[in-house]
Design an enzyme around this catalytic site. Structure first.
Site, PDB file in Angstrom:
ATOM      1  N   CYS A  36       0.808  -1.224   0.000  1.00 28.40           N
ATOM      2  CA  CYS A  36       0.000   0.000   0.000  1.00 28.40           C
ATOM      3  C   CYS A  36       0.849   1.285   0.000  1.00 28.40           C
ATOM      4  CB  CYS A  36      -0.949   0.011   1.198  1.00 28.40           C
ATOM      5  SG  CYS A  36      -0.209  -0.583   2.717  1.00 28.40           S
TER       6      CYS A  36
ATOM      7  N   HIS B 217      -3.245   6.063   4.761  1.00 30.71           N
ATOM      8  CA  HIS B 217      -1.820   6.248   5.054  1.00 30.71           C
ATOM      9  C   HIS B 217      -1.389   7.628   4.513  1.00 30.71           C
ATOM     10  CE1 HIS B 217      -1.700   2.137   6.204  1.00 30.71           C
ATOM     11  NE2 HIS B 217      -0.884   1.643   5.301  1.00 30.71           N
TER      12      HIS B 217
HETATM   13  P1  NAP Z   1      -7.032  -9.663   8.152  1.00 21.49           P
HETATM   14  O1  NAP Z   1      -8.053  -8.637   8.394  1.00 21.49           O
HETATM   15  O2  NAP Z   1      -6.319 -10.292   9.299  1.00 21.49           O
HETATM   16  O3  NAP Z   1      -7.684 -10.833   7.255  1.00 21.49           O
HETATM   17  C1  NAP Z   1      -6.973 -12.006   6.942  1.00 21.49           C
HETATM   18  C2  NAP Z   1      -7.823 -12.820   5.998  1.00 21.49           C
HETATM   19  O4  NAP Z   1      -7.060 -13.959   5.587  1.00 21.49           O
HETATM   20  C3  NAP Z   1      -9.084 -13.360   6.655  1.00 21.49           C
HETATM   21  O5  NAP Z   1     -10.089 -13.468   5.685  1.00 21.49           O
HETATM   22  C4  NAP Z   1      -8.633 -14.744   7.103  1.00 21.49           C
HETATM   23  O6  NAP Z   1      -9.696 -15.653   7.244  1.00 21.49           O
HETATM   24  C5  NAP Z   1      -7.804 -15.137   5.906  1.00 21.49           C
HETATM   25  N1  NAP Z   1      -6.889 -16.228   6.219  1.00 21.49           N
HETATM   26  C6  NAP Z   1      -5.937 -16.278   7.173  1.00 21.49           C
HETATM   27  N2  NAP Z   1      -5.328 -17.483   7.178  1.00 21.49           N
HETATM   28  C7  NAP Z   1      -5.904 -18.204   6.182  1.00 21.49           C
HETATM   29  C8  NAP Z   1      -5.735 -19.523   5.686  1.00 21.49           C
HETATM   30  N3  NAP Z   1      -4.828 -20.345   6.194  1.00 21.49           N
HETATM   31  N4  NAP Z   1      -6.525 -19.935   4.661  1.00 21.49           N
HETATM   32  C9  NAP Z   1      -7.458 -19.110   4.132  1.00 21.49           C
HETATM   33  N5  NAP Z   1      -7.677 -17.856   4.574  1.00 21.49           N
HETATM   34  C10 NAP Z   1      -6.911 -17.407   5.586  1.00 21.49           C
HETATM   35  O7  NAP Z   1      -5.865  -9.103   7.218  1.00 21.49           O
HETATM   36  P2  NAP Z   1      -5.961  -8.019   6.033  1.00 21.49           P
HETATM   37  O8  NAP Z   1      -5.630  -6.688   6.590  1.00 21.49           O
HETATM   38  O9  NAP Z   1      -7.203  -8.197   5.246  1.00 21.49           O
HETATM   39  O10 NAP Z   1      -4.702  -8.447   5.170  1.00 21.49           O
HETATM   40  C11 NAP Z   1      -4.625  -9.723   4.598  1.00 21.49           C
HETATM   41  C12 NAP Z   1      -3.377  -9.825   3.750  1.00 21.49           C
HETATM   42  O11 NAP Z   1      -3.503  -8.914   2.650  1.00 21.49           O
HETATM   43  C13 NAP Z   1      -2.099  -9.394   4.459  1.00 21.49           C
HETATM   44  O12 NAP Z   1      -1.512 -10.486   5.151  1.00 21.49           O
HETATM   45  C14 NAP Z   1      -1.241  -8.940   3.330  1.00 21.49           C
HETATM   46  O13 NAP Z   1      -0.583 -10.033   2.749  1.00 21.49           O
HETATM   47  C15 NAP Z   1      -2.248  -8.364   2.342  1.00 21.49           C
HETATM   48  N6  NAP Z   1      -2.331  -6.904   2.481  1.00 21.49           N
HETATM   49  C16 NAP Z   1      -1.825  -6.196   1.498  1.00 21.49           C
HETATM   50  C17 NAP Z   1      -1.856  -4.830   1.583  1.00 21.49           C
HETATM   51  C18 NAP Z   1      -1.193  -4.047   0.547  1.00 21.49           C
HETATM   52  O14 NAP Z   1      -0.445  -3.226   0.935  1.00 21.49           O
HETATM   53  N7  NAP Z   1      -1.471  -4.247  -0.722  1.00 21.49           N
HETATM   54  C19 NAP Z   1      -2.422  -4.169   2.639  1.00 21.49           C
HETATM   55  C20 NAP Z   1      -2.943  -4.915   3.641  1.00 21.49           C
HETATM   56  C21 NAP Z   1      -2.884  -6.297   3.531  1.00 21.49           C
HETATM   57  P3  NAP Z   1     -10.355 -15.959   8.697  1.00 21.49           P
HETATM   58  O15 NAP Z   1     -11.347 -14.858   8.931  1.00 21.49           O
HETATM   59  O16 NAP Z   1     -11.023 -17.297   8.486  1.00 21.49           O
HETATM   60  O17 NAP Z   1      -9.252 -15.998   9.687  1.00 21.49           O
HETATM   61  O1  3JN Z   2       1.326  -2.370   7.539  1.00 21.66           O
HETATM   62  C1  3JN Z   2       0.684  -1.872   6.617  1.00 21.66           C
HETATM   63  O2  3JN Z   2       0.156  -0.747   6.699  1.00 21.66           O
HETATM   64  C2  3JN Z   2       0.565  -2.617   5.333  1.00 21.66           C
HETATM   65  C3  3JN Z   2       0.805  -4.048   5.542  1.00 21.66           C
HETATM   66  C4  3JN Z   2       0.836  -4.926   4.581  1.00 21.66           C
HETATM   67  C5  3JN Z   2       1.113  -6.333   4.853  1.00 21.66           C
HETATM   68  C6  3JN Z   2       0.771  -6.878   6.080  1.00 21.66           C
HETATM   69  C7  3JN Z   2       1.050  -8.205   6.347  1.00 21.66           C
HETATM   70  C8  3JN Z   2       1.656  -8.996   5.410  1.00 21.66           C
HETATM   71  C9  3JN Z   2       1.711  -7.124   3.888  1.00 21.66           C
HETATM   72  C10 3JN Z   2       2.034  -6.549   2.553  1.00 21.66           C
HETATM   73  O3  3JN Z   2       1.103  -6.275   1.803  1.00 21.66           O
HETATM   74  O4  3JN Z   2       3.210  -6.367   2.249  1.00 21.66           O
HETATM   75  C11 3JN Z   2       2.001  -8.452   4.184  1.00 21.66           C
HETATM   76  C12 3JN Z   2       2.648  -9.354   3.188  1.00 21.66           C
HETATM   77  O5  3JN Z   2       1.979  -9.738   2.254  1.00 21.66           O
HETATM   78  O6  3JN Z   2       3.821  -9.676   3.382  1.00 21.66           O
END
Ligand code: NAP
Ligand code: 3JN
Length: 334
Positions: free
Chosen positions: A130, A242
Protein backbone atom coordinates in the site's frame (compact mmCIF):
# COMPACT_ATOMS: atom_id res chain seq x y z
CA UNK A 1 -14.45 -7.80 -21.83
CA UNK A 2 -16.52 -10.97 -21.59
CA UNK A 3 -19.99 -10.45 -20.23
CA UNK A 4 -19.09 -11.66 -16.76
CA UNK A 5 -16.53 -13.64 -14.75
CA UNK A 6 -16.55 -16.29 -12.06
CA UNK A 7 -14.72 -14.55 -9.21
CA UNK A 8 -13.12 -15.91 -6.02
CA UNK A 9 -11.99 -13.70 -3.12
CA UNK A 10 -9.38 -15.37 -0.89
CA UNK A 11 -9.33 -13.74 2.56
CA UNK A 12 -12.88 -12.48 2.11
CA UNK A 13 -13.46 -11.94 5.85
CA UNK A 14 -10.40 -9.70 6.28
CA UNK A 15 -10.01 -5.93 6.10
CA UNK A 16 -8.79 -6.08 2.48
CA UNK A 17 -11.30 -8.80 1.52
CA UNK A 18 -14.19 -6.78 2.89
CA UNK A 19 -13.10 -3.72 0.93
CA UNK A 20 -12.77 -5.94 -2.13
CA UNK A 21 -16.42 -7.04 -1.84
CA UNK A 22 -17.55 -3.46 -1.34
CA UNK A 23 -15.64 -2.29 -4.43
CA UNK A 24 -16.71 -5.19 -6.69
CA UNK A 25 -20.26 -4.12 -5.92
CA UNK A 26 -19.66 -0.35 -6.11
CA UNK A 27 -17.83 -0.59 -9.46
CA UNK A 28 -20.30 -3.09 -10.95
CA UNK A 29 -17.48 -5.51 -11.71
CA UNK A 30 -19.02 -8.11 -14.04
CA UNK A 31 -19.44 -10.96 -11.53
CA UNK A 32 -21.13 -14.12 -12.84
CA UNK A 33 -20.58 -16.00 -9.59
CA UNK A 34 -18.69 -15.20 -6.39
CA UNK A 35 -16.82 -17.63 -4.13
CA UNK A 36 -15.83 -16.29 -0.73
CA UNK A 37 -12.84 -18.14 0.72
CA UNK A 38 -11.21 -17.90 4.14
CA UNK A 39 -9.78 -20.22 6.79
CA UNK A 40 -11.61 -23.03 8.57
CA UNK A 41 -12.29 -20.48 11.35
CA UNK A 42 -14.90 -18.61 9.35
CA UNK A 43 -16.09 -21.37 7.01
CA UNK A 44 -19.90 -21.58 7.19
CA UNK A 45 -20.34 -17.93 8.17
CA UNK A 46 -22.28 -15.68 5.82
CA UNK A 47 -21.33 -12.47 4.03
CA UNK A 48 -23.56 -10.49 1.75
CA UNK A 49 -22.88 -9.35 -1.83
CA UNK A 50 -25.46 -7.23 -3.65
CA UNK A 51 -27.98 -8.18 -0.95
CA UNK A 52 -27.40 -11.88 -1.63
CA UNK A 53 -26.08 -13.99 1.26
CA UNK A 54 -23.00 -16.07 0.38
CA UNK A 55 -21.64 -18.83 2.61
CA UNK A 56 -17.90 -18.56 3.26
CA UNK A 57 -15.96 -21.66 2.25
CA UNK A 58 -12.69 -22.96 3.62
CA UNK A 59 -9.85 -22.41 1.14
CA UNK A 60 -8.52 -25.70 -0.25
CA UNK A 61 -6.70 -26.71 -3.41
CA UNK A 62 -10.09 -27.63 -4.88
CA UNK A 63 -11.44 -24.09 -4.43
CA UNK A 64 -10.40 -22.91 -7.90
CA UNK A 65 -12.49 -25.21 -10.09
CA UNK A 66 -14.67 -23.04 -12.36
CA UNK A 67 -13.07 -19.76 -11.34
CA UNK A 68 -11.89 -17.14 -13.86
CA UNK A 69 -10.48 -14.42 -11.58
CA UNK A 70 -8.98 -14.73 -8.09
CA UNK A 71 -8.34 -11.76 -5.78
CA UNK A 72 -6.09 -13.00 -3.00
CA UNK A 73 -5.39 -11.31 0.36
CA UNK A 74 -4.90 -13.92 3.09
CA UNK A 75 -1.20 -13.39 3.74
CA UNK A 76 1.96 -14.34 1.86
CA UNK A 77 2.21 -17.95 3.08
CA UNK A 78 -1.37 -18.68 1.97
CA UNK A 79 -0.59 -17.16 -1.44
CA UNK A 80 2.59 -19.21 -1.77
CA UNK A 81 0.67 -22.39 -1.04
CA UNK A 82 -2.50 -21.86 -3.09
CA UNK A 83 -1.80 -19.47 -5.97
CA UNK A 84 0.14 -22.01 -8.06
CA UNK A 85 -2.96 -24.24 -7.99
CA UNK A 86 -5.24 -21.37 -9.04
CA UNK A 87 -2.94 -20.56 -11.98
CA UNK A 88 -2.75 -24.23 -12.95
CA UNK A 89 -6.56 -24.31 -13.06
CA UNK A 90 -6.47 -21.42 -15.53
CA UNK A 91 -7.54 -18.50 -13.33
CA UNK A 92 -6.17 -14.98 -13.59
CA UNK A 93 -4.82 -14.20 -10.11
CA UNK A 94 -4.28 -10.73 -8.64
CA UNK A 95 -2.34 -11.18 -5.41
CA UNK A 96 -2.30 -8.55 -2.69
CA UNK A 97 0.51 -10.13 -0.68
CA UNK A 98 4.29 -9.87 -0.82
CA UNK A 99 4.64 -13.55 -1.85
CA UNK A 100 5.47 -13.02 -5.52
CA UNK A 101 6.08 -9.25 -5.76
CA UNK A 102 9.82 -9.56 -6.33
CA UNK A 103 9.57 -12.68 -8.51
CA UNK A 104 11.12 -11.73 -11.86
CA UNK A 105 8.37 -13.51 -13.83
CA UNK A 106 5.53 -11.75 -11.98
CA UNK A 107 4.51 -8.23 -13.01
CA UNK A 108 4.18 -5.79 -10.08
CA UNK A 109 1.60 -3.29 -11.19
CA UNK A 110 0.04 0.07 -10.43
CA UNK A 111 -2.30 0.71 -13.40
CA UNK A 112 -1.62 4.48 -13.59
CA UNK A 113 2.13 3.77 -13.63
CA UNK A 114 3.04 0.55 -15.47
CA UNK A 115 -0.07 -1.16 -16.81
CA UNK A 116 1.95 -2.33 -19.84
CA UNK A 117 4.00 -4.61 -17.58
CA UNK A 118 0.83 -6.48 -16.60
CA UNK A 119 0.17 -7.66 -20.12
CA UNK A 120 3.17 -10.03 -20.01
CA UNK A 121 1.67 -12.03 -17.12
CA UNK A 122 1.69 -15.81 -16.75
CA UNK A 123 -1.61 -15.95 -14.89
CA UNK A 124 -0.43 -13.88 -11.91
CA UNK A 125 -0.07 -10.17 -11.25
CA UNK A 126 1.18 -8.85 -7.92
CA UNK A 127 -0.29 -5.81 -6.22
CA UNK A 128 2.42 -3.70 -4.55
CA UNK A 129 2.46 -2.78 -0.86
CA UNK A 130 0.00 0.00 0.00
CA UNK A 131 2.75 2.50 0.89
CA UNK A 132 4.48 1.89 -2.44
CA UNK A 133 1.29 2.23 -4.49
CA UNK A 134 0.38 5.72 -3.33
CA UNK A 135 3.97 6.95 -3.63
CA UNK A 136 4.20 5.62 -7.20
CA UNK A 137 0.92 7.24 -8.30
CA UNK A 138 2.16 10.60 -6.99
CA UNK A 139 5.75 10.40 -8.24
CA UNK A 140 5.49 8.74 -11.68
CA UNK A 141 4.25 11.93 -13.43
CA UNK A 142 7.24 13.81 -11.98
CA UNK A 143 9.62 10.95 -12.83
CA UNK A 144 8.43 11.11 -16.44
CA UNK A 145 9.02 14.86 -16.88
CA UNK A 146 12.09 15.52 -14.72
CA UNK A 147 13.61 12.17 -13.67
CA UNK A 148 14.16 11.31 -10.00
CA UNK A 149 17.59 10.59 -8.51
CA UNK A 150 16.57 10.01 -4.91
CA UNK A 151 13.46 9.63 -2.77
CA UNK A 152 13.38 10.10 1.02
CA UNK A 153 10.02 9.02 2.42
CA UNK A 154 8.57 8.85 5.93
CA UNK A 155 5.18 7.19 6.32
CA UNK A 156 2.38 7.72 8.82
CA UNK A 157 0.46 4.45 8.41
CA UNK A 158 -3.02 3.77 9.73
CA UNK A 159 -3.75 0.67 11.80
CA UNK A 160 -6.14 -0.78 9.19
CA UNK A 161 -2.98 -1.61 7.20
CA UNK A 162 -2.24 -4.25 9.81
CA UNK A 163 -5.62 -6.07 9.87
CA UNK A 164 -9.28 -5.75 10.77
CA UNK A 165 -8.43 -6.92 14.28
CA UNK A 166 -5.80 -4.21 14.68
CA UNK A 167 -8.53 -1.60 14.09
CA UNK A 168 -10.55 -3.10 16.96
CA UNK A 169 -7.45 -3.21 19.16
CA UNK A 170 -6.85 0.53 18.71
CA UNK A 171 -10.49 1.19 19.70
CA UNK A 172 -10.01 -0.97 22.80
CA UNK A 173 -6.62 0.54 23.71
CA UNK A 174 -7.98 4.07 23.33
CA UNK A 175 -10.79 3.37 25.80
CA UNK A 176 -8.42 1.61 28.20
CA UNK A 177 -5.86 4.43 28.06
CA UNK A 178 -8.53 7.09 28.66
CA UNK A 179 -9.76 5.09 31.66
CA UNK A 180 -6.20 4.87 33.02
CA UNK A 181 -6.10 1.07 32.62
CA UNK A 182 -3.20 -0.96 31.18
CA UNK A 183 -3.72 -1.34 27.43
CA UNK A 184 -4.32 -4.70 25.75
CA UNK A 185 -1.42 -5.79 23.52
CA UNK A 186 -2.39 -8.49 21.06
CA UNK A 187 -1.73 -7.48 17.44
CA UNK A 188 0.59 -4.55 18.27
CA UNK A 189 4.06 -4.89 19.85
CA UNK A 190 3.60 -1.50 21.60
CA UNK A 191 0.78 0.68 22.89
CA UNK A 192 -0.71 2.21 19.75
CA UNK A 193 -3.30 4.53 21.33
CA UNK A 194 -1.86 8.05 21.75
CA UNK A 195 1.48 6.81 20.41
CA UNK A 196 3.68 6.77 17.30
CA UNK A 197 5.38 3.41 16.84
CA UNK A 198 7.36 0.96 14.74
CA UNK A 199 5.35 -2.05 13.81
CA UNK A 200 7.17 -4.32 11.36
CA UNK A 201 9.88 -6.96 11.86
CA UNK A 202 13.40 -5.51 11.83
CA UNK A 203 16.16 -6.89 9.62
CA UNK A 204 19.89 -7.12 10.39
CA UNK A 205 20.44 -3.93 8.34
CA UNK A 206 18.31 -1.99 10.86
CA UNK A 207 15.59 -1.40 8.24
CA UNK A 208 12.22 -3.00 8.82
CA UNK A 209 10.39 -5.21 6.31
CA UNK A 210 7.97 -2.47 5.25
CA UNK A 211 10.85 -0.10 4.45
CA UNK A 212 12.61 -2.72 2.35
CA UNK A 213 9.37 -3.45 0.48
CA UNK A 214 9.05 0.25 -0.43
CA UNK A 215 12.64 0.39 -1.68
CA UNK A 216 12.62 -2.82 -3.75
CA UNK A 217 9.11 -2.42 -5.13
CA UNK A 218 9.77 1.19 -6.26
CA UNK A 219 12.81 0.07 -8.24
CA UNK A 220 10.93 -2.83 -9.83
CA UNK A 221 7.89 -0.73 -10.81
CA UNK A 222 9.98 2.09 -12.29
CA UNK A 223 12.40 -0.45 -13.80
CA UNK A 224 15.18 1.73 -12.40
CA UNK A 225 17.88 0.14 -10.25
CA UNK A 226 19.75 3.42 -9.98
CA UNK A 227 17.07 5.36 -8.10
CA UNK A 228 17.95 5.95 -4.43
CA UNK A 229 15.13 5.26 -1.97
CA UNK A 230 15.40 5.88 1.77
CA UNK A 231 12.27 4.91 3.71
CA UNK A 232 11.19 5.18 7.34
CA UNK A 233 7.81 3.56 7.97
CA UNK A 234 5.84 4.53 11.05
CA UNK A 235 2.49 3.41 12.52
CA UNK A 236 0.22 6.16 13.89
CA UNK A 237 -3.09 5.94 15.79
CA UNK A 238 -5.21 6.64 12.71
CA UNK A 239 -7.86 4.14 11.59
CA UNK A 240 -7.89 4.53 7.80
CA UNK A 241 -5.60 6.12 5.14
CA UNK A 242 -1.82 6.25 5.05
CA UNK A 243 0.03 9.60 4.85
CA UNK A 244 3.53 10.09 3.50
CA UNK A 245 6.04 12.92 3.68
CA UNK A 246 8.14 12.61 0.53
CA UNK A 247 11.30 14.49 -0.38
CA UNK A 248 12.73 13.99 -3.87
CA UNK A 249 15.77 15.10 -5.81
CA UNK A 250 14.96 15.34 -9.50
CA UNK A 251 17.44 15.05 -12.40
CA UNK A 252 16.11 18.21 -14.08
CA UNK A 253 14.93 21.28 -12.16
CA UNK A 254 11.18 21.18 -11.54
CA UNK A 255 9.76 23.99 -9.44
CA UNK A 256 6.92 23.44 -7.00
CA UNK A 257 4.63 25.35 -9.38
CA UNK A 258 5.65 23.09 -12.29
CA UNK A 259 5.16 19.97 -10.15
CA UNK A 260 1.67 21.21 -9.22
CA UNK A 261 0.85 21.73 -12.88
CA UNK A 262 2.16 18.26 -13.74
CA UNK A 263 0.13 16.57 -10.98
CA UNK A 264 -3.08 18.54 -11.64
CA UNK A 265 -3.94 16.30 -14.60
CA UNK A 266 -2.14 13.11 -13.54
CA UNK A 267 -4.23 9.90 -13.57
CA UNK A 268 -5.42 8.79 -10.14
CA UNK A 269 -4.10 11.97 -8.48
CA UNK A 270 -6.16 14.64 -6.76
CA UNK A 271 -4.22 17.84 -6.18
CA UNK A 272 -5.24 19.56 -2.94
CA UNK A 273 -2.72 22.27 -2.30
CA UNK A 274 -3.97 25.56 -0.92
CA UNK A 275 -2.43 25.75 2.55
CA UNK A 276 -3.42 29.38 3.13
CA UNK A 277 -7.04 28.15 3.06
CA UNK A 278 -6.19 25.03 5.10
CA UNK A 279 -6.58 22.89 1.97
CA UNK A 280 -4.24 19.88 2.06
CA UNK A 281 -4.88 16.15 2.25
CA UNK A 282 -5.83 14.76 5.65
CA UNK A 283 -6.33 11.07 6.45
CA UNK A 284 -9.84 11.59 7.83
CA UNK A 285 -10.96 13.24 4.59
CA UNK A 286 -9.20 10.83 2.23
CA UNK A 287 -10.48 7.65 3.94
CA UNK A 288 -13.17 6.18 1.66
CA UNK A 289 -11.83 8.00 -1.43
CA UNK A 290 -10.27 6.36 -4.49
CA UNK A 291 -7.71 8.96 -5.58
CA UNK A 292 -4.22 9.56 -4.24
CA UNK A 293 -4.28 13.06 -2.74
CA UNK A 294 -1.20 15.29 -3.03
CA UNK A 295 -0.56 18.62 -1.33
CA UNK A 296 2.02 20.76 0.49
CA UNK A 297 4.20 20.75 -2.63
CA UNK A 298 7.20 22.91 -1.82
CA UNK A 299 10.62 23.66 -3.26
CA UNK A 300 13.30 22.19 -1.01
CA UNK A 301 15.91 24.95 -0.95
CA UNK A 302 18.47 22.72 0.80
CA UNK A 303 19.45 21.09 -2.52
CA UNK A 304 19.42 22.22 -6.17
CA UNK A 305 16.56 20.06 -7.47
CA UNK A 306 14.63 19.30 -4.31
CA UNK A 307 10.87 19.02 -3.80
CA UNK A 308 8.68 18.14 -0.82
CA UNK A 309 5.23 16.55 -1.13
CA UNK A 310 2.55 15.27 1.26
CA UNK A 311 0.71 12.24 -0.14
CA UNK A 312 -2.38 10.59 1.38
CA UNK A 313 -4.48 7.63 0.16
CA UNK A 314 -6.96 5.11 1.52
CA UNK A 315 -4.72 2.12 2.16
CA UNK A 316 -7.50 -0.47 1.88
CA UNK A 317 -8.89 1.01 -1.34
CA UNK A 318 -6.12 2.37 -3.63
CA UNK A 319 -3.47 0.73 -1.41
CA UNK A 320 -4.96 -2.74 -1.82
CA UNK A 321 -8.43 -3.75 -3.12
CA UNK A 322 -9.02 -0.93 -5.62
CA UNK A 323 -5.60 -1.28 -7.24
CA UNK A 324 -6.20 -5.03 -7.64
CA UNK A 325 -9.63 -4.54 -9.20
CA UNK A 326 -8.31 -1.83 -11.54
CA UNK A 327 -5.62 -4.25 -12.77
CA UNK A 328 -8.29 -6.87 -13.51
CA UNK A 329 -10.60 -4.32 -15.17
CA UNK A 330 -7.78 -3.12 -17.41
CA UNK A 331 -6.65 -6.61 -18.40
CA UNK A 332 -10.11 -7.99 -18.99
CA UNK A 333 -11.23 -5.03 -21.10
CA UNK A 334 -8.17 -5.26 -23.39
P1 NAP B 1 -7.03 -9.66 8.15
O1 NAP B 1 -8.05 -8.64 8.39
O2 NAP B 1 -6.32 -10.29 9.30
O3 NAP B 1 -7.68 -10.83 7.25
C1 NAP B 1 -6.97 -12.01 6.94
C2 NAP B 1 -7.82 -12.82 6.00
O4 NAP B 1 -7.06 -13.96 5.59
C3 NAP B 1 -9.08 -13.36 6.66
O5 NAP B 1 -10.09 -13.47 5.68
C4 NAP B 1 -8.63 -14.74 7.10
O6 NAP B 1 -9.70 -15.65 7.24
C5 NAP B 1 -7.80 -15.14 5.91
N1 NAP B 1 -6.89 -16.23 6.22
C6 NAP B 1 -5.94 -16.28 7.17
N2 NAP B 1 -5.33 -17.48 7.18
C7 NAP B 1 -5.90 -18.20 6.18
C8 NAP B 1 -5.73 -19.52 5.69
N3 NAP B 1 -4.83 -20.35 6.19
N4 NAP B 1 -6.53 -19.93 4.66
C9 NAP B 1 -7.46 -19.11 4.13
N5 NAP B 1 -7.68 -17.86 4.57
C10 NAP B 1 -6.91 -17.41 5.59
O7 NAP B 1 -5.86 -9.10 7.22
P2 NAP B 1 -5.96 -8.02 6.03
O8 NAP B 1 -5.63 -6.69 6.59
O9 NAP B 1 -7.20 -8.20 5.25
O10 NAP B 1 -4.70 -8.45 5.17
C11 NAP B 1 -4.63 -9.72 4.60
C12 NAP B 1 -3.38 -9.83 3.75
O11 NAP B 1 -3.50 -8.91 2.65
C13 NAP B 1 -2.10 -9.39 4.46
O12 NAP B 1 -1.51 -10.49 5.15
C14 NAP B 1 -1.24 -8.94 3.33
O13 NAP B 1 -0.58 -10.03 2.75
C15 NAP B 1 -2.25 -8.36 2.34
N6 NAP B 1 -2.33 -6.90 2.48
C16 NAP B 1 -1.82 -6.20 1.50
C17 NAP B 1 -1.86 -4.83 1.58
C18 NAP B 1 -1.19 -4.05 0.55
O14 NAP B 1 -0.45 -3.23 0.93
N7 NAP B 1 -1.47 -4.25 -0.72
C19 NAP B 1 -2.42 -4.17 2.64
C20 NAP B 1 -2.94 -4.91 3.64
C21 NAP B 1 -2.88 -6.30 3.53
P3 NAP B 1 -10.36 -15.96 8.70
O15 NAP B 1 -11.35 -14.86 8.93
O16 NAP B 1 -11.02 -17.30 8.49
O17 NAP B 1 -9.25 -16.00 9.69
O1 3JN C 1 1.33 -2.37 7.54
C1 3JN C 1 0.68 -1.87 6.62
O2 3JN C 1 0.16 -0.75 6.70
C2 3JN C 1 0.56 -2.62 5.33
C3 3JN C 1 0.80 -4.05 5.54
C4 3JN C 1 0.84 -4.93 4.58
C5 3JN C 1 1.11 -6.33 4.85
C6 3JN C 1 0.77 -6.88 6.08
C7 3JN C 1 1.05 -8.21 6.35
C8 3JN C 1 1.66 -9.00 5.41
C9 3JN C 1 1.71 -7.12 3.89
C10 3JN C 1 2.03 -6.55 2.55
O3 3JN C 1 1.10 -6.27 1.80
O4 3JN C 1 3.21 -6.37 2.25
C11 3JN C 1 2.00 -8.45 4.18
C12 3JN C 1 2.65 -9.35 3.19
O5 3JN C 1 1.98 -9.74 2.25
O6 3JN C 1 3.82 -9.68 3.38
Amino acid sequence: MRESYRVAVVGATGAVGNTMLQLLEERSFPVASLKLLASHRSAGEILSFKDTPIIIEELTHDSFEDVDVVFSSAGASVSREFIPTAIEKGALVIDNTSAFRMDAATPLVVPEVNMDAARAHNGLIANPNCSTIQMMVALKPIYDVAGIKRIVVSTYQSVSGKSGRAVMELVQQTTEALEGKPVTLDKFPHQMAFNVAFDWPFLDSGDNEEEVKMINETRKILEDDTIGVSATTVRVPVFFAHSESINIETDEKLTAAQARECLATAPGVKLMDDPSNQQYPLAVDVAGEDDVYVGRIRDDASIDNGLNLWVVADNLRKGAALNAIQIAENLLSA
